[in-house]
Write an enzyme that holds these catalytic residues in place. Structure first.
Site, PDB file in Angstrom:
ATOM      1  CG  LEU A  83      -1.793  -1.252   1.375  1.00 33.16           C
ATOM      2  CD1 LEU A  83      -2.527  -1.225   2.705  1.00 33.16           C
ATOM      3  CD2 LEU A  83      -2.779  -1.339   0.219  1.00 33.16           C
ATOM      4  CG  ASP A  84      -0.553   4.817  -1.963  1.00 34.05           C
ATOM      5  OD1 ASP A  84      -1.349   5.008  -1.018  1.00 34.05           O
ATOM      6  OD2 ASP A  84      -0.895   4.932  -3.153  1.00 34.05           O
ATOM      7  CB  SER A  85       1.770   7.564   2.376  1.00 35.67           C
ATOM      8  OG  SER A  85       1.766   8.331   1.194  1.00 35.67           O
ATOM      9  CG  ASP A  87      -3.464   2.651  -0.665  1.00 37.28           C
ATOM     10  OD1 ASP A  87      -2.523   2.246  -1.362  1.00 37.28           O
ATOM     11  OD2 ASP A  87      -4.549   3.058  -1.132  1.00 37.28           O
TER      12      ASP A  87
END
Lengths: 128, 97
Positions: A83-85, A87
């Site tokens: 996931l990214d930040s 998310d």
């Protein structure tokens, strides 16, 4: 004729310089030790850690971008779940709704794994 | 198992995430249908900017943050029912180094 001599007192014109010497009195530092106790009785308000873990894992598994098979108590949001930040922000928001309390921004920024989420929620008295 | 290194967020990154969080919070106060629309639009907007904007273009990022905060203030207004009344621009930013 007798000459009279009047002698002026010389002391009249003498000037003595007086220097005031400042005296330093050292200040003694008084250290106050404050002892704080946290009541053990408050512990009863916290959720059970294993229950929190189950609910957190269930919540994260429901996340659309997450592969449920990769979700475990030690999973890291970005390293393990991909996931990214942004998310991570959404996950923490979802956990807020699940447990019914608001997580301040500076705390939310630090939560980037299942474990950290569980630790924070399990130690928060307002979690339901 | 991935390494458990702590990623330090820069000040600007924190502001972006804070703004994103603010939008999601504001969306909660709207109707369920409107909330879905808002979250979808906001998600697209932030991710598009994340890809398009050069992370070293600080001036433009600061501009986007200021504009975003103004839009968020409008969204927080109870009178604002959705994002249709907000003027979101979808033009591609020119990130010239």
């Amino acid at each position: 004729m007798a000459a009279s001599r009047s002698t002026l007192p010389l002391m009249k014109y003498l000037r003595v310089r007086v220097d005031a010497l400042p005296r330093n009195t050292p200040l003694t530092l008084a250290s106050n030790l404050l002892i704080r106790r946290f009541s053990e009785e408050v512990r009863g308000c916290f959720l059970d850690k294993s229950e929190v873990t189950d609910r957190v894992i269930s919540c994260v598994k429901n996340f659309q971008k997450v592969d449920p098979s990769k979700v475990n108590p030690n999973a890291h949001f970005q390293n393990d779940l991909g996931l990214d930040s942004l998310d991570s922000v959404e996950i923490v928001m979802a956990l807020e709704e699940e447990f019914g309390f608001e997580i301040p921004d500076n705390e939310a920024d630090k939560i980037n794994s299942i474990k950290l989420a569980v630790d924070f929620i399990a130690s928060h008295p307002q979690a339901k | 198992m991935g390494s458990s290194k702590v990623q330090r967020l820069s000040g600007m990154q924190k502001q972006v995430l804070s703004l994103y969080r603010g939008f999601l919070r504001a969306a909660r106060s709207k109707s369920e249908e409107e909330r879905c629309k808002i979250e979808s639009i906001i998600s697209q907007e932030f991710r598009r900017n994340a890809e398009d904007v050069d992370r070293k273009n600080f001036l433009y990022i600061e501009y986007l943050l200021r504009r975003g905060n103004k839009q968020l203030d409008q969204l927080k207004n109870p009178g604002t029912t959705g994002l249709s009344s907000l003027q979101l621009h979808y033009s591609h930013p020119s990130s010239k180094g």
